[in-house]
Design a protein around this motif. Structure first.
Motif, short mmCIF file in Angstrom:
data_model
loop_
_atom_site.label_atom_id
_atom_site.label_comp_id
_atom_site.label_asym_id
_atom_site.label_seq_id
_atom_site.Cartn_x
_atom_site.Cartn_y
_atom_site.Cartn_z
N THR A 190 0.94 -1.43 0.14
CA THR A 190 -0.05 -0.17 0.28
C THR A 190 1.09 1.70 0.09
O THR A 190 0.77 2.13 -0.45
CB THR A 190 -0.79 -0.24 1.57
N SER A 191 1.86 1.60 0.91
CA SER A 191 2.78 2.07 1.01
C SER A 191 3.46 1.92 -0.36
O SER A 191 3.79 3.67 -1.40
CB SER A 191 4.11 2.57 1.67
N CYS A 192 3.93 1.75 -1.49
CA CYS A 192 4.37 2.24 -2.89
C CYS A 192 3.50 2.31 -3.91
O CYS A 192 3.44 3.32 -4.54
CB CYS A 192 5.16 0.79 -3.19
N LEU A 193 1.99 1.66 -3.89
CA LEU A 193 1.10 2.27 -4.49
C LEU A 193 0.89 4.07 -3.82
O LEU A 193 0.41 4.48 -4.97
CB LEU A 193 -0.08 1.19 -4.45
N ASP A 194 0.34 4.04 -3.07
CA ASP A 194 0.11 5.81 -2.15
C ASP A 194 1.21 6.98 -2.60
O ASP A 194 1.41 7.42 -3.57
CB ASP A 194 0.46 5.51 -1.19
N ALA A 195 2.76 6.18 -2.82
CA ALA A 195 4.12 6.64 -3.50
C ALA A 195 3.82 7.25 -4.68
O ALA A 195 3.68 7.53 -5.34
CB ALA A 195 5.25 6.27 -2.88
N ALA A 196 3.33 6.02 -5.68
CA ALA A 196 2.88 5.63 -6.99
C ALA A 196 2.20 6.42 -7.09
O ALA A 196 1.87 7.12 -8.22
CB ALA A 196 2.92 4.02 -7.72
N TRP A 232 -6.90 -2.43 -2.48
CA TRP A 232 -6.25 -0.84 -2.82
C TRP A 232 -6.40 0.10 -4.05
O TRP A 232 -7.39 0.88 -3.89
CB TRP A 232 -4.57 -0.80 -2.76
N LEU A 233 -5.91 -0.50 -5.40
CA LEU A 233 -6.87 -0.97 -6.45
C LEU A 233 -8.70 -0.39 -6.72
O LEU A 233 -9.39 0.96 -6.84
CB LEU A 233 -6.38 -1.53 -7.77
N ASP A 234 -9.55 -1.20 -5.91
CA ASP A 234 -10.79 -1.39 -6.05
C ASP A 234 -11.03 0.46 -5.02
O ASP A 234 -12.55 0.90 -5.96
CB ASP A 234 -11.33 -2.37 -5.72
N ALA A 235 -10.53 1.14 -3.49
CA ALA A 235 -10.88 1.68 -3.41
C ALA A 235 -10.22 2.87 -4.13
O ALA A 235 -11.10 4.10 -2.93
CB ALA A 235 -10.14 1.61 -2.02
#
Length: 261
Positions: A190-196, A232-235
């Motif tokens: 989740t942290s990596c996706l938030d950063a991206a 994460w993607l669904d939200a």
């Protein structure tokens, strides 16, 4: 890359690295292979400013070697029939031209210091170039403390075909993950996706975080990865495509099962 030019570049680079260390490559690795000598020397090189002329030679070498190996786009990865936002690709992450690739870092966040260690941290730092360790050192100096498990930092990718490297420190499970380890591993994703998302990136390639020397069981780690990424993607309406990058046969089998490929 022309073999003669490659040999010429490696000879110059090894000499420059030996001169700044005042020591020869033979003290690190017993080999006459100039590529292995170069790699060993950069693996142990502190984040010093690069000598005059070094970066131009290094960048020519690394970019040439990556091009010779063949660069792959995210479209080369197989899309999951369960969820087209998820893809699987087996190969060398340093040749993948995603907007970001994820590095399984250690808490120092300065790359792997073991000469010729073939972990992903070592590979990414080697092929990105010495600029990556220098930038990571700047980031860590500003932070003032080691990187906590489950967080993420973004840097340029330098000579890699990706645009960015997202560094995350996975939990050290040693074969026996606890609930805390599971939470920390999910936090890495989740942290990596938030950063991206914060950087406006549209594709992220994840390595198999914590499943190497950190000892998180492969199947459980993959299940956490797929579940966490989908949630994460669904939200969010991020438009991000996620590639699960694997290198070995067993990881490929596990992800194929999880993604119904």
């Amino acid at each position: 890359m022309d073999a003669r030019r490659k040999t010429e570049l490696l000879g110059q680079l090894v000499r420059m690295l030996e001169e700044e260390r005042d020591a020869s490559a033979s003290q690190l690795v017993q080999t006459d292979d100039p590529w292995l000598q170069f790699r060993a020397l950069v693996n142990v090189r502190p984040p010093w400013p690069a000598p005059d002329g070094f970066l131009a030679l290094q960048d020519e070498l690394l970019q040439g070697m990556i091009a010779e190996a063949g660069v792959h786009g995210t479209g080369d990865a197989a899309a999951s029939p369960l969820d087209p936002r998820l893809r699987l690709w087996r190969g060398d992450i340093t040749t993948l031209s995603a907007d970001a690739i994820v590095n399984a870092a250690n808490s120092q966040m300065l790359g792997c210091w073991a000469p010729l260690h073939y972990c992903i941290d070592n590979a990414i730092h080697t092929f990105a170039g010495v600029q990556l360790r220098i930038e990571c050192a700047r980031v860590m100096e500003r932070q003032g403390h080691e990187e906590p498990t489950g967080r993420a930092k973004v840097t340029p990718a330098y000579n890699l075909p990706a645009k960015r490297v997202i560094h995350t420190v996975g939990p050290i499970a040693n074969g026996h993950p606890t609930d805390l380890h599971r939470e920390q591993l999910a936090s890495c994703y989740t942290s990596c996706l938030d950063a991206a998302a914060a950087e406006g990136l549209r594709s992220v390639a994840f390595c198999c975080i914590s499943t190497g020397v950190f000892g998180f069981p492969q199947h459980e780690a993959a299940a956490i990865a797929v579940r966490t990424v989908r949630e994460w993607l669904d939200a969010r309406d991020s438009g991000i495509t996620v590639v699960f990058n694997v290198f070995g046969e067993e990881d490929e089998r596990i992800y194929r099962e999880l993604l119904s490929l």
